[in-house]
Motif scaffolding. Structure first.
Motif, PDB file in Angstrom:
ATOM      1  N   VAL A 171       5.164   5.307   2.558  1.00 54.97           N
ATOM      2  CA  VAL A 171       4.920   6.711   2.241  1.00 54.97           C
ATOM      3  C   VAL A 171       5.719   7.014   0.982  1.00 54.97           C
ATOM      4  N   ALA A 172       5.034   7.177  -0.126  1.00 58.81           N
ATOM      5  CA  ALA A 172       5.738   7.367  -1.401  1.00 58.81           C
ATOM      6  C   ALA A 172       4.791   7.916  -2.455  1.00 58.81           C
ATOM      7  N   ASP A 173       5.360   8.594  -3.421  1.00 59.26           N
ATOM      8  CA  ASP A 173       4.657   9.034  -4.615  1.00 59.26           C
ATOM      9  C   ASP A 173       4.479   7.838  -5.542  1.00 59.26           C
ATOM     10  N   VAL A 174       3.395   7.834  -6.292  1.00 58.51           N
ATOM     11  CA  VAL A 174       3.137   6.719  -7.202  1.00 58.51           C
ATOM     12  C   VAL A 174       4.291   6.513  -8.180  1.00 58.51           C
ATOM     13  N   PHE A 175       4.904   7.614  -8.635  1.00 63.02           N
ATOM     14  CA  PHE A 175       5.976   7.491  -9.626  1.00 63.02           C
ATOM     15  C   PHE A 175       7.275   6.975  -9.012  1.00 63.02           C
ATOM     16  N   ALA A 176       7.329   6.930  -7.674  1.00 59.13           N
ATOM     17  CA  ALA A 176       8.515   6.385  -7.010  1.00 59.13           C
ATOM     18  C   ALA A 176       8.442   4.873  -6.874  1.00 59.13           C
ATOM     19  N   LEU A 211      -1.939  -7.622  -9.381  1.00 62.59           N
ATOM     20  CA  LEU A 211      -2.991  -6.603  -9.390  1.00 62.59           C
ATOM     21  C   LEU A 211      -2.377  -5.255  -9.069  1.00 62.59           C
ATOM     22  N   VAL A 212      -2.677  -4.268  -9.895  1.00 65.39           N
ATOM     23  CA  VAL A 212      -2.351  -2.876  -9.600  1.00 65.39           C
ATOM     24  C   VAL A 212      -3.688  -2.147  -9.486  1.00 65.39           C
ATOM     25  N   TYR A 213      -3.972  -1.619  -8.292  1.00 69.56           N
ATOM     26  CA  TYR A 213      -5.292  -1.065  -7.994  1.00 69.56           C
ATOM     27  C   TYR A 213      -5.159   0.367  -7.493  1.00 69.56           C
ATOM     28  N   SER A 214      -6.098   1.211  -7.915  1.00 68.55           N
ATOM     29  CA  SER A 214      -6.149   2.584  -7.415  1.00 68.55           C
ATOM     30  C   SER A 214      -7.608   3.003  -7.293  1.00 68.55           C
ATOM     31  N   HIS A 215      -7.944   3.646  -6.182  1.00 67.10           N
ATOM     32  CA  HIS A 215      -9.315   4.087  -5.937  1.00 67.10           C
ATOM     33  C   HIS A 215      -9.343   5.591  -5.695  1.00 67.10           C
ATOM     34  N   THR A 216     -10.011   6.307  -6.562  1.00 67.23           N
ATOM     35  CA  THR A 216     -10.256   7.759  -6.467  1.00 67.23           C
ATOM     36  C   THR A 216      -8.997   8.553  -6.124  1.00 67.23           C
ATOM     37  N   MET A 217      -7.902   8.196  -6.760  1.00 68.75           N
ATOM     38  CA  MET A 217      -6.636   8.889  -6.564  1.00 68.75           C
ATOM     39  C   MET A 217      -6.137   9.575  -7.826  1.00 68.75           C
ATOM     40  N   MET A 218      -6.443   9.011  -8.993  1.00 71.28           N
ATOM     41  CA  MET A 218      -5.797   9.452 -10.224  1.00 71.28           C
ATOM     42  C   MET A 218      -6.051  10.925 -10.538  1.00 71.28           C
ATOM     43  N   HIS A 219      -7.218  11.434 -10.198  1.00 70.47           N
ATOM     44  CA  HIS A 219      -7.529  12.832 -10.538  1.00 70.47           C
ATOM     45  C   HIS A 219      -6.676  13.825  -9.755  1.00 70.47           C
ATOM     46  N   HIS A 220      -5.952  13.352  -8.739  1.00 69.27           N
ATOM     47  CA  HIS A 220      -5.057  14.237  -7.993  1.00 69.27           C
ATOM     48  C   HIS A 220      -3.710  14.442  -8.697  1.00 69.27           C
ATOM     49  N   LEU A 221      -3.389  13.610  -9.675  1.00 73.79           N
ATOM     50  CA  LEU A 221      -2.081  13.680 -10.314  1.00 73.79           C
ATOM     51  C   LEU A 221      -2.012  14.845 -11.296  1.00 73.79           C
ATOM     52  N   PRO A 222      -0.881  15.557 -11.342  1.00 71.59           N
ATOM     53  CA  PRO A 222      -0.738  16.660 -12.310  1.00 71.59           C
ATOM     54  C   PRO A 222      -0.717  16.167 -13.749  1.00 71.59           C
ATOM     55  N   ASP A 223      -0.271  14.934 -13.982  1.00 66.88           N
ATOM     56  CA  ASP A 223      -0.262  14.351 -15.320  1.00 66.88           C
ATOM     57  C   ASP A 223      -1.003  13.017 -15.250  1.00 66.88           C
ATOM     58  N   TYR A 224      -2.278  13.066 -15.525  1.00 62.05           N
ATOM     59  CA  TYR A 224      -3.147  11.898 -15.381  1.00 62.05           C
ATOM     60  C   TYR A 224      -2.675  10.754 -16.280  1.00 62.05           C
ATOM     61  N   ARG A 225      -2.419  11.058 -17.544  1.00 58.78           N
ATOM     62  CA  ARG A 225      -2.024  10.014 -18.484  1.00 58.78           C
ATOM     63  C   ARG A 225      -0.714   9.351 -18.070  1.00 58.78           C
ATOM     64  N   ALA A 226       0.258  10.171 -17.638  1.00 59.70           N
ATOM     65  CA  ALA A 226       1.534   9.607 -17.198  1.00 59.70           C
ATOM     66  C   ALA A 226       1.326   8.661 -16.021  1.00 59.70           C
ATOM     67  N   GLY A 227       0.389   8.998 -15.138  1.00 56.77           N
ATOM     68  CA  GLY A 227       0.087   8.127 -14.015  1.00 56.77           C
ATOM     69  C   GLY A 227      -0.469   6.791 -14.474  1.00 56.77           C
ATOM     70  N   LEU A 228      -1.358   6.825 -15.444  1.00 53.31           N
ATOM     71  CA  LEU A 228      -1.919   5.582 -15.973  1.00 53.31           C
ATOM     72  C   LEU A 228      -0.843   4.737 -16.644  1.00 53.31           C
ATOM     73  N   GLU A 229       0.012   5.390 -17.415  1.00 52.83           N
ATOM     74  CA  GLU A 229       1.099   4.662 -18.082  1.00 52.83           C
ATOM     75  C   GLU A 229       2.012   3.999 -17.052  1.00 52.83           C
ATOM     76  N   GLY A 284       0.837  -1.194   0.000  1.00 56.32           N
ATOM     77  CA  GLY A 284       0.000   0.000   0.000  1.00 56.32           C
ATOM     78  C   GLY A 284       0.870   1.240   0.000  1.00 56.32           C
ATOM     79  N   VAL A 285       0.601   2.140  -0.942  1.00 56.73           N
ATOM     80  CA  VAL A 285       1.430   3.334  -1.128  1.00 56.73           C
ATOM     81  C   VAL A 285       0.549   4.571  -1.058  1.00 56.73           C
ATOM     82  N   ASP A 286       0.997   5.580  -0.303  1.00 56.24           N
ATOM     83  CA  ASP A 286       0.278   6.842  -0.229  1.00 56.24           C
ATOM     84  C   ASP A 286       1.259   7.958   0.106  1.00 56.24           C
ATOM     85  N   LEU A 287       0.979   9.155  -0.412  1.00 59.80           N
ATOM     86  CA  LEU A 287       1.828  10.316  -0.136  1.00 59.80           C
ATOM     87  C   LEU A 287       1.697  10.817   1.296  1.00 59.80           C
ATOM     88  N   SER A 288       0.545  10.577   1.918  1.00 59.71           N
ATOM     89  CA  SER A 288       0.251  11.166   3.222  1.00 59.71           C
ATOM     90  C   SER A 288       0.824  10.324   4.353  1.00 59.71           C
TER      91      SER A 288
END
Length: 222
Positions: free
Chosen positions: A86-91, A99-117, A62-66
């Motif tokens: 405690v980590a950024d998704v890109f780290a 399984l790679v799972y994310s719930h209601t987090m993606m819209h917080h990213l400055p680059d949504y597409r890069a996050g999906l990639e 489980g990874v979260d910035l907070s």
């Protein structure tokens, strides 16, 4: 001034709030019936989904910035097969997740597409990427009045469901300044934008409309 997008200011209250929404963070992904060795929960918050996924996977990360949210997860939802970071998704540079799972987090990213990639790069062949994210067809950022109206209209129903004490807490949480500031920092895709973007990154993806959000499931075939 504190970052309004951050959960740090209201981590404990948000954890209680989520606890009063049974299944919201877990039922769809658990209903996929996936099992395997390794699962990644990106934006795991205080560990509600990670705790449930630990019953279906040998190891859950489980990874979260907070940091306050991760502290809550470690204290309240620790399991021998869960690692909280405690980590950024890109780290996250692990690979070969089932399984790679994310719930209601993606819209917080400055680059949504890069996050999906990036999420796509973390799953093994035969594994699944599963994403739930908020959508809104009318407003990129719904006005505060819409949330407050929903809280008022739903209050009698929540008293019946939760009892007065928890319903009153939930009602006050919807009216709290930090939560409303956080909601005002959100930027949502419409359903059309969501499907168009996800289809580009995840060809052949399958979708489920959850009302407040769209859910996407994609299997990596090589």
């Amino acid at each position: 001034m504190a970052d309004p997008a951050s959960f740090d200011r209201f981590a404990a209250d948000y954890d209680r709030f989520v606890s009063l929404q049974p299944g919201q963070h877990t039922e769809w992904v658990l209903g996929l019936g996936l099992r395997g060795q390794r699962a990644l929960d990106v934006g795991c918050g205080s560990g509600h989904a990670a705790e449930r996924l630990a019953g279906q996977f040998e190891q859950v990360v489980g990874v979260d910035l907070s940091e306050p949210m991760i502290s809550l997860a470690r204290r309240k939802r620790s399991r021998p097969n869960i690692e909280y970071r405690v980590a950024d998704v890109f780290a996250v540079d692990d690979r070969e997740f089932d399984l790679v799972y994310s719930h209601t987090m993606m819209h917080h990213l400055p680059d949504y597409r890069a996050g999906l990639e990036h999420l796509k790069s973390l799953v093994r062949v035969g594994g699944t990427v599963a994403v739930v994210d908020n959508v809104c067809d009318r407003y990129p950022t719904p006005p505060r009045s819409l949330y407050l109206l929903g809280a008022w209209l739903g209050f009698p129903r929540q008293i019946s469901r939760l009892g007065l004490r928890d319903a009153w807490f939930e009602f006050r949480f919807w009216h709290s300044r930090p939560w409303l500031d956080h909601l005002a920092s959100d930027r949502y895709l419409s359903r059309t934008q969501f499907r168009a973007l996800y289809d580009e990154v995840f060809p052949g993806a399958q979708y489920t409309d959850l009302g407040f959000a769209l859910a996407m499931r994609w299997t990596c075939d090589g």
